[in-house]
Design a protein around this motif. Sequence first.
Motif, PDB file in Angstrom:
ATOM      1  N   VAL A 196     -31.670  -4.508  14.407  1.00  0.00           N
ATOM      2  CA  VAL A 196     -30.468  -5.237  13.992  1.00  0.00           C
ATOM      3  C   VAL A 196     -29.268  -4.626  14.705  1.00  0.00           C
ATOM      4  O   VAL A 196     -28.972  -3.432  14.524  1.00  0.00           O
ATOM      5  CB  VAL A 196     -30.272  -5.184  12.470  1.00  0.00           C
ATOM      6  CG1 VAL A 196     -29.095  -6.060  12.049  1.00  0.00           C
ATOM      7  CG2 VAL A 196     -31.549  -5.638  11.745  1.00  0.00           C
ATOM      8  N   ASN A 208     -25.122  -4.895  16.357  1.00  0.00           N
ATOM      9  CA  ASN A 208     -23.755  -5.396  16.174  1.00  0.00           C
ATOM     10  C   ASN A 208     -23.314  -6.113  17.447  1.00  0.00           C
ATOM     11  O   ASN A 208     -22.432  -5.663  18.178  1.00  0.00           O
ATOM     12  CB  ASN A 208     -22.824  -4.207  15.865  1.00  0.00           C
ATOM     13  CG  ASN A 208     -21.383  -4.623  15.693  1.00  0.00           C
ATOM     14  OD1 ASN A 208     -21.098  -5.685  15.161  1.00  0.00           O
ATOM     15  ND2 ASN A 208     -20.463  -3.784  16.157  1.00  0.00           N
ATOM     16  N   ASN A 244     -32.242  -8.776  16.070  1.00  0.00           N
ATOM     17  CA  ASN A 244     -31.463  -9.603  15.147  1.00  0.00           C
ATOM     18  C   ASN A 244     -29.993  -9.250  15.334  1.00  0.00           C
ATOM     19  O   ASN A 244     -29.623  -8.079  15.307  1.00  0.00           O
ATOM     20  CB  ASN A 244     -31.885  -9.375  13.699  1.00  0.00           C
ATOM     21  CG  ASN A 244     -31.026 -10.156  12.719  1.00  0.00           C
ATOM     22  OD1 ASN A 244     -30.027  -9.644  12.232  1.00  0.00           O
ATOM     23  ND2 ASN A 244     -31.404 -11.382  12.429  1.00  0.00           N
ATOM     24  N   ASN A 251     -26.187  -9.279  14.167  1.00  0.00           N
ATOM     25  CA  ASN A 251     -25.327  -9.372  12.990  1.00  0.00           C
ATOM     26  C   ASN A 251     -23.947  -8.815  13.356  1.00  0.00           C
ATOM     27  O   ASN A 251     -23.745  -7.608  13.401  1.00  0.00           O
ATOM     28  CB  ASN A 251     -25.938  -8.597  11.817  1.00  0.00           C
ATOM     29  CG  ASN A 251     -25.177  -8.808  10.524  1.00  0.00           C
ATOM     30  OD1 ASN A 251     -24.104  -9.408  10.511  1.00  0.00           O
ATOM     31  ND2 ASN A 251     -25.726  -8.324   9.418  1.00  0.00           N
ATOM     32  N   LYS A 309     -21.063  -9.483  11.716  1.00  0.00           N
ATOM     33  CA  LYS A 309     -20.106  -9.530  10.611  1.00  0.00           C
ATOM     34  C   LYS A 309     -19.924  -8.165   9.943  1.00  0.00           C
ATOM     35  O   LYS A 309     -20.823  -7.330   9.951  1.00  0.00           O
ATOM     36  CB  LYS A 309     -20.571 -10.547   9.561  1.00  0.00           C
ATOM     37  CG  LYS A 309     -20.554 -11.984  10.050  1.00  0.00           C
ATOM     38  CD  LYS A 309     -20.945 -12.937   8.932  1.00  0.00           C
ATOM     39  CE  LYS A 309     -20.894 -14.394   9.387  1.00  0.00           C
ATOM     40  NZ  LYS A 309     -21.294 -15.320   8.302  1.00  0.00           N
ATOM     41  N   THR A 328     -20.322  -6.823   6.834  1.00  0.00           N
ATOM     42  CA  THR A 328     -21.047  -7.300   5.660  1.00  0.00           C
ATOM     43  C   THR A 328     -22.100  -6.295   5.239  1.00  0.00           C
ATOM     44  O   THR A 328     -22.557  -5.474   6.051  1.00  0.00           O
ATOM     45  CB  THR A 328     -21.718  -8.657   5.967  1.00  0.00           C
ATOM     46  OG1 THR A 328     -22.491  -9.076   4.839  1.00  0.00           O
ATOM     47  CG2 THR A 328     -22.651  -8.561   7.168  1.00  0.00           C
ATOM     48  N   LEU A 348     -29.554  -8.721   7.638  1.00  0.00           N
ATOM     49  CA  LEU A 348     -29.896  -9.558   8.784  1.00  0.00           C
ATOM     50  C   LEU A 348     -28.820 -10.600   9.055  1.00  0.00           C
ATOM     51  O   LEU A 348     -28.303 -11.232   8.130  1.00  0.00           O
ATOM     52  CB  LEU A 348     -31.233 -10.268   8.550  1.00  0.00           C
ATOM     53  CG  LEU A 348     -32.485  -9.388   8.453  1.00  0.00           C
ATOM     54  CD1 LEU A 348     -33.722 -10.254   8.218  1.00  0.00           C
ATOM     55  CD2 LEU A 348     -32.668  -8.525   9.704  1.00  0.00           C
ATOM     56  N   GLY A 349     -28.514 -10.788  10.327  1.00  0.00           N
ATOM     57  CA  GLY A 349     -27.664 -11.893  10.732  1.00  0.00           C
ATOM     58  C   GLY A 349     -28.498 -13.153  10.910  1.00  0.00           C
ATOM     59  O   GLY A 349     -29.725 -13.129  10.772  1.00  0.00           O
TER      60      GLY A 349
END
Length: 457
Positions: A218, A220, A247, A249, A251, A253, A257-258
Amino acid sequence: MKQKPPVQPGQVIEYEITGQGHSGTGVGRFKGFTVFVPQAVPGEKVRARMTQVKKNYGQAELLQVLKPHPDRTDPLCPVFAECGGCQSQHLSYETQLRLKRQQVIASFERIGGLQHITIHPVIGMKVPWRYRNKAQIPFGQEDGRVIAGFYRPGSHQIIDMDACLIQHPENDRVVAAVKQLANELNIPAYDEQKHQGVLRHVMVRIGVQTNELMVVLVTNGDYLPHQKTLLEQLRSQFPNLKSIVQNINRKRTNVILGPDNRLLWGSPVIYDMIGSIRFSISPHSFFQVNPSQTKVLYDQVRKYAALTGTETVVDAYCGIGTIALYLAQDAKQVYGVEIVPQAIEDARYNAELNGMKHVRFEAGAAEQVMPRWLKEGIKPDVIVVDPPRKGCDPALLDAVVGMLPDRLVYVSCNPATLARDAKLLAEKGYATVEVQPVDMFPQTGHVECVAKIILKS
């Protein structure tokens, strides 16, 4: 006027633990005021420091156990006291199971107002360790190096760890390898305060019956430094690796997972089995994390559904079709509804994978789809619900009752909302007869339940 709480943040108190809250937290009353404290057990006397004071309750950190529970034990994990991954390693497994049953009983009595229901002893595991088939581990930076581990309870401070005793050993190996490679290749971990860096989480999924491995990195953003070397190293270290996915992502948050997956190598899915039913698993798929206990859980659903081969079944939160397809072995016709379109695509593929043509899946809100099915002449003998922790929406329960099934099988990961919904169903003509708790999550405070609910004659 309401009295002020008798405590304030930072105050040290001594008091008796009389009960257990959700997630295994100890709870007691100090001068009539409810105080929750992690890692404390009913029957113990503790010294604790208040960390948070609300109008009606407070939270504290455990400083000392003054009078320990006789079944208190030394946790096996060296970071248990700091890490938020487990809550119950300080108790014998038999005590964990007993307290989980008491949690279910208390929920039905206090929240549901239902006292004459058979709550069976919790079905536990022979070996309550190394059971999780999915790891989702956050990465961070500390003293110039990449670290990985679970968060300290109530914070986003990562507790660096080399192993987790409730994870499948292969998951541990992959996380350790990615951490080492990130340090060697200078792949920066994500800093959530600055919203900078690359590697946010690593998710590892293993098909326990197939031994197929999936790694999800995951990030950025799109950029993954040293991608070629990273993939080559992972593939050479893990011969059973079938899928490597990035993956993305971007945001700020807490959601791991995005929405976007990029297949870096191999297959977009791996496969696993529950009993004789085969399932495909993608990065976003919901698939129970304890495969051996999942079969125990689904066999209990099968028992309460009491299918003979002539029945029509509706699964109102079908996800990727796990329960629906498991029950389809004994049913004439099965219908599944789920609000997530991607899950329905996976469910249809899983039905095809198992050659099951008597199963129909539809995307949409169950409370809207089910009344339409009823108008189409679909009359279920059994309805199964397996909602999220918040329980069933009242409109969904109205739709369930509107179809007038003979039996309802309610699968729940939250005894409190199960008891609440059982009370609502009792008011609508459906009686909860018995509940079978299953320990899907040993060493934690969570317990799964299957409830048998029948139409009152």
